[in-house]
Write an enzyme that holds these catalytic residues in place. Structure first.
Site: not given
Length: 496
Positions: A31, A62, A119, A130, A262
């Site tokens: 794209g 795609k 996606i 991986k 504090h």
């Protein structure tokens, strides 16, 4: 070998692509990335030419193709099988995902936000991560120069693993944002808090504790957006105290100064100028301010900076510093100066850690009070101003909390006592003779009339407290007998 580029964020894209070409990679793109590379005159192959399958469903599909994922997932020992399929390995994958958080943040419709759920991008990133022993997964444009350098010298296993870890963190944060959005709830069944390390810290609250500063992905905070103009790196305790100081000084529309030690205010004051506010805040507790943190809600000018030079401080926060102020404060090399771009305002979720669990609540940023005079005597106009000032301060003091104030200045603050009378004794003793004609604020109701009677002995003119005790009438009666005006807010501000 192929390099597949499919990026929403185009920063550094062209230089990265040129570097890959110089290293002998062939470019493959989708794209908008393909268009950007083509317009720059770079040789690039469109993803559909690679897969032999057109983009379908308006671009929804795609890269979800066996040729793409086989080229990403093939292990080094599967090279022969890859070649038998007529495929060549994708050795570098550069993907950053559709801007889902940004789309939701600008108020996009449900349908538009749904279309911004990537996606193919996460699927490719996860595949490359991986298989990072054979593929470099790149999801951050800031990493492009490091990736090119690693390719020139040979990527180490540690470098590959670091990229893989970053890719999985990137997709996890992305999925967390989508899950949060789909829940539509403040407290959903599954809550995902994504943290990104901003900086390691020298140590935590104490030297034997390790610590780091993290940014909550998708959120914005004034301290994390601040510019450190000078001084040492901020410490764990500096951040806690600076947050407390900035939260309180942001409560006021008038010029204000807050000194914190504090996480509790030790001196708070209003003034016509930052200098007047600082002098009053310093005078409120000149002992405790030593080594503390000071915040202003107005830019610090030269005269104020000159006054600040008279005491040892850890941090000064303000929306700005004049050139004269910076020159004067630069004499204290270790003093941290933080230019904070916006006030601490608006709701957010407060998180408290338990062993094995977490407590989440709305942070106490709202103050929906409806003040009601419950005594025969009503506060005079000046007294009302002091009551509302003291009420804002006591909201930021650890419970049990009492604040004594007059003319826009705290005179005594009772902090974190295990009973309310002890907090009142501490605050009134600190105020001393100045308590006569002053006001007293309490973060929670009085269970007995003892605080009222103690306040009367110091000459307190008016009291503001939530009310709601079964013995409220005892406190009201004691106030009437002493001629003290008392106001109920109907709102409690416990701070544990």
């Amino acid at each position: 070998m192929w390099a597949l580029l499919s990026v929403s964020d185009k920063r550094g894209l062209l230089d990265f692509a040129r570097g890959l070409l110089e290293l002998g990679f062939r470019l493959l793109a989708t794209g908008g990335t393909y268009k950007a590379l083509k317009e720059a005159g770079l040789p690039v192959t469109y993803i559909s030419e690679f897969t032999g399958f057109p983009e379908v469903l308006e671009g929804r599909v795609k890269t979800l193709h066996p040729k793409v994922h086989a080229a990403l997932l093939a292990r080094p020992d599967q090279e022969a099988e890859l070649k038998a399929l007529g495929l060549e390995r994708i050795g570098v994958l550069a993907v950053n995902l559709y801007p889902f958080r940004e789309t939701v943040a600008r108020g996009a419709s449900f349908a538009e936000a749904l279309e911004q759920i990537d996606i193919g991008g996460p699927a490719m990133l996860r595949a490359a991560a991986k298989n990072h022993q054979a593929v470099l997964p790149v999801c951050d444009p800031e990493d492009y120069p490091k990736v090119l350098e690693a390719l020139r010298t040979g990527p180490t296993p540690e470098f590959r693993r670091a990229l893989a870890r970053k890719a999985f963190a990137h997709t996890a944060a992305y999925d967390a944002a989508i899950a949060e959005w789909l829940s539509g709830e403040k407290f959903p069944e599954a809550k995902f808090l994504v943290l990104k390390r901003e900086a390691p810290l020298r140590y935590g609250e104490n030297p034997h504790q390790e610590a780091a500063l993290y940014r909550v992905v998708g959120e914005e905070g004034p301290l994390l957006a601040a510019r450190v103009l000078q001084g040492k790196a901020m410490s764990f305790n500096n951040y806690l105290d600076a947050e407390a100081a900035w939260n309180l000084v942001s409560e006021f529309a008038e010029p204000a100064c807050v000194a914190v030690k504090h996480q509790n205010p030790c001196g708070v004051a209003l003034g016509e100028s930052p200098l007047e506010a600082y002098r009053k805040a310093h005078a409120a507790d000149p002992v405790s301010i030593f080594g503390g943190i000071v915040a202003f809600n107005r830019p610090v000018d030269g005269p104020t900076a000159e006054a600040l030079g008279g005491v040892f401080l850890e941090v000064v926060l303000a929306p700005g510093f004049s050139e004269e102020a910076l020159a004067l404060l630069s004499r204290k090399k270790n003093l941290r100066l933080l230019e904070v771009p916006f006030p601490a305002q608006g709701p957010y979720l407060d998180l408290r850690r338990l062993r094995g669990g977490v407590l989440l609540q709305d942070a106490d940023t709202q103050d929906p009070i409806d003040p009601k005079v419950v005594t025969r005597k009503a506060p005079e106009e000046a007294c009302w101003r002091d009551l509302l000032f003291a009420w804002k301060v006591v909201k930021h003091v650890r419970s049990n909390a009492i604040v004594v104030a007059k003319e826009g200045q705290t005179l005594g603050i009772g902090v974190g006592q295990t009973n309310r009378l002890a907090a009142a004794q501490h605050a009134l003793a600190a105020a001393g003779e100045k308590a006569r004609g002053a006001v007293l604020a309490s973060d929670a109701f009085f269970p007995f009339d003892d605080v009222v009677r103690l306040a009367a002995s110091y000459g307190i003119a008016a009291i503001i407290q939530p009310g709601g005790s079964v013995r409220d009438e005892d406190s009201i009666k004691a106030a009437d007998e002493a001629g003290i005006a008392m106001v109920f807010t109907g709102v409690r501000h416990f701070r544990h």
